[in-house]
Structure formats: C-alpha cells, structure tokens
Design a protein around this motif. Sequence first.
Motif, PDB file in Angstrom:
ATOM      1  N   ALA A  54       0.853  -1.139   0.182  1.00 30.11           N
ATOM      2  CA  ALA A  54      -0.034   0.154  -0.068  1.00 30.11           C
ATOM      3  C   ALA A  54       1.041   1.180  -0.037  1.00 30.11           C
ATOM      4  O   ALA A  54       0.627   2.381  -0.538  1.00 30.11           O
ATOM      5  CB  ALA A  54      -0.966  -0.016   1.189  1.00 30.11           C
ATOM      6  N   ALA A 107      -5.306   5.651  -9.855  1.00 34.35           N
ATOM      7  CA  ALA A 107      -5.754   4.461  -9.115  1.00 34.35           C
ATOM      8  C   ALA A 107      -4.725   3.827  -8.039  1.00 34.35           C
ATOM      9  O   ALA A 107      -5.158   3.252  -7.030  1.00 34.35           O
ATOM     10  CB  ALA A 107      -5.950   3.567 -10.107  1.00 34.35           C
ATOM     11  N   VAL A 112      -6.187   3.272  -4.312  1.00 32.53           N
ATOM     12  CA  VAL A 112      -6.188   1.838  -3.749  1.00 32.53           C
ATOM     13  C   VAL A 112      -5.083   1.780  -2.484  1.00 32.53           C
ATOM     14  O   VAL A 112      -5.416   1.160  -1.486  1.00 32.53           O
ATOM     15  CB  VAL A 112      -5.594   0.903  -4.903  1.00 32.53           C
ATOM     16  CG1 VAL A 112      -5.301  -0.484  -4.358  1.00 32.53           C
ATOM     17  CG2 VAL A 112      -6.914   0.760  -5.788  1.00 32.53           C
ATOM     18  N   PHE A 116     -10.579  -5.449  -0.498  1.00 31.15           N
ATOM     19  CA  PHE A 116     -11.268  -5.620  -2.005  1.00 31.15           C
ATOM     20  C   PHE A 116     -11.384  -6.916  -2.304  1.00 31.15           C
ATOM     21  O   PHE A 116     -10.856  -7.785  -1.889  1.00 31.15           O
ATOM     22  CB  PHE A 116     -10.225  -4.913  -2.900  1.00 31.15           C
ATOM     23  CG  PHE A 116      -9.927  -3.489  -2.528  1.00 31.15           C
ATOM     24  CD1 PHE A 116     -10.822  -2.446  -2.650  1.00 31.15           C
ATOM     25  CD2 PHE A 116      -8.678  -3.284  -2.375  1.00 31.15           C
ATOM     26  CE1 PHE A 116     -10.536  -1.047  -2.497  1.00 31.15           C
ATOM     27  CE2 PHE A 116      -8.313  -1.879  -1.920  1.00 31.15           C
ATOM     28  CZ  PHE A 116      -9.208  -0.886  -2.004  1.00 31.15           C
ATOM     29  N   PHE A 125     -11.940  -6.995  -8.090  1.00 32.39           N
ATOM     30  CA  PHE A 125     -11.334  -5.680  -8.110  1.00 32.39           C
ATOM     31  C   PHE A 125     -10.004  -5.772  -8.313  1.00 32.39           C
ATOM     32  O   PHE A 125      -9.362  -4.865  -8.992  1.00 32.39           O
ATOM     33  CB  PHE A 125     -11.702  -5.144  -6.632  1.00 32.39           C
ATOM     34  CG  PHE A 125     -11.100  -3.682  -6.695  1.00 32.39           C
ATOM     35  CD1 PHE A 125     -12.092  -2.676  -6.966  1.00 32.39           C
ATOM     36  CD2 PHE A 125      -9.939  -3.584  -6.150  1.00 32.39           C
ATOM     37  CE1 PHE A 125     -11.390  -1.265  -6.881  1.00 32.39           C
ATOM     38  CE2 PHE A 125      -9.187  -2.245  -6.061  1.00 32.39           C
ATOM     39  CZ  PHE A 125     -10.041  -1.144  -6.246  1.00 32.39           C
ATOM     40  N   TRP A 126      -9.172  -6.686  -7.413  1.00 32.32           N
ATOM     41  CA  TRP A 126      -7.864  -7.011  -7.575  1.00 32.32           C
ATOM     42  C   TRP A 126      -7.709  -7.339  -9.043  1.00 32.32           C
ATOM     43  O   TRP A 126      -6.464  -6.945  -9.498  1.00 32.32           O
ATOM     44  CB  TRP A 126      -7.432  -8.280  -6.709  1.00 32.32           C
ATOM     45  CG  TRP A 126      -7.021  -7.313  -5.313  1.00 32.32           C
ATOM     46  CD1 TRP A 126      -7.735  -7.752  -4.239  1.00 32.32           C
ATOM     47  CD2 TRP A 126      -5.968  -6.568  -4.950  1.00 32.32           C
ATOM     48  NE1 TRP A 126      -7.296  -7.046  -2.925  1.00 32.32           N
ATOM     49  CE2 TRP A 126      -6.223  -6.127  -3.644  1.00 32.32           C
ATOM     50  CE3 TRP A 126      -4.856  -5.941  -5.559  1.00 32.32           C
ATOM     51  CZ2 TRP A 126      -5.236  -5.402  -2.610  1.00 32.32           C
ATOM     52  CZ3 TRP A 126      -3.885  -5.216  -4.873  1.00 32.32           C
ATOM     53  CH2 TRP A 126      -4.104  -5.037  -3.487  1.00 32.32           C
ATOM     54  N   PHE A 155      -7.673  -3.989 -11.140  1.00 34.77           N
ATOM     55  CA  PHE A 155      -6.515  -3.508 -10.715  1.00 34.77           C
ATOM     56  C   PHE A 155      -5.375  -3.833 -11.483  1.00 34.77           C
ATOM     57  O   PHE A 155      -4.370  -3.118 -11.975  1.00 34.77           O
ATOM     58  CB  PHE A 155      -6.372  -3.351  -9.157  1.00 34.77           C
ATOM     59  CG  PHE A 155      -5.375  -2.421  -8.836  1.00 34.77           C
ATOM     60  CD1 PHE A 155      -5.182  -1.040  -9.099  1.00 34.77           C
ATOM     61  CD2 PHE A 155      -4.298  -2.985  -7.941  1.00 34.77           C
ATOM     62  CE1 PHE A 155      -4.346  -0.112  -8.661  1.00 34.77           C
ATOM     63  CE2 PHE A 155      -3.132  -2.082  -7.695  1.00 34.77           C
ATOM     64  CZ  PHE A 155      -3.166  -0.728  -7.992  1.00 34.77           C
TER      65      PHE A 155
END
Length: 205
Positions: free
Chosen positions: A14, A82, A86, A96, A100-101, A104
């Motif tokens: 992250a 994005a 995220v 998520f 979604f992953w 992404f």
Amino acid sequence: MPEQHSHARPTGLAVWLVVAGVIGWWAAFSLTLEKLHALANPDAIASCDFSVLVQCSANLDSWQGSVFGFPNPILGLTGWMAPIVVGMAILARARFARWFWWCFWAGIAFAFGFVVWLIGQSIYDLHTLCPWCMVTWSVTIPTFYAVTLHLLRAGLVPVSAGVRRVADRLMAWVPLAAILSYAIILLLAQLEMNAIVNVWQTLFG
C-alpha cells in the motif's frame, strides 16, 4: 487460509502504491505542462530538453506520444490516481474483492505493456531518452512486479500453496528485479545509442 489472511492488508504494498502513484502522477503532470507549453510556444525549448539524446520534445511530438489520439501524459494523469487511491484505501483498512484486484492488476499490466512498448520506440525509433518518461518507467516496472506477486501470494489467483509461498518470498526481491530491469534498458540504450557516453557528456560537458 492463514496465509491469505496475513496478506489481506498488505501495508508495504500500500505504501509503495501511494509513493509510486505520486511519482508517476507528477511525471505525467510535468509532461502535460511541457506539451501545453509547446502548443502555446511552438519555438520554445522544453525544460526537459538537455541534448539530442536526452529530451522529451521528440517523444511528445511523435505519433508514439499520442497513440490514442491525445497526449500520452493524460493517461498518466488519470491512471496514476488508481494506485494512490488503492494504496490509501488499504492503509485505511479497506479490503477488496477478488474481481477488484483482477481489474486493478489488468490496469497495471496494461501500463507495464505500454511502457515496455514505449521503451522500445524511444530507443530504436526515436533514439531519445525522455527524462520524465524514464521516471514513469522507473515506477511502473516495480509496481507491476509487486502487484502481480501480491495476487499470487494472497491466493487471489487460483494457484497452489507452493506457488503462493514462492511469490511471498519473491516480494522481497522486487527492488532487485526492478534494478535488473533498469540495467537491461540501459544496456539496450547503450548498444543502440551509446547512451552512457552521451548522457555523461550532456551532464558534465
């Protein structure tokens, strides 16, 4: 299941997504300003034009610089938001869904593929090294590696436990993998354009 749970909130990833997103967005913003400046002042020299080899004007003015009918930096202005969102969401304890992953990752994979293509165009067709473009390359490459390995280690892709363990171990090697990737790009640029000597002369006269 314990392995999946331990990666449900990947703090390290992250933080990197936020850092990479900010750096990538700034590079795209800077290139956008250069493009707008060039449109307003066609005869002006861009601030990122240091020599025939190290410059961004040739890239921005080429057809490769507007592949989709508009300047490529606009993709960066929108796309780099994005990873920032995220990354911040993960730090805020968001989780998520698998789909979604995957979406992404698809966006990151597109960015990686596009960057690889642009690197080839820059070295073998345009014969230039665009400073802000290289900043974008430097964060796109490790981001792709890190997100891909995260999907594997977290079980977001249907793979065996052994593959997940290997992916988990490889996460620590992402910086080295990125450095090796940069070295390959430099080698290709050197073989094609004698880049090291030319850049040295540009910087130190």
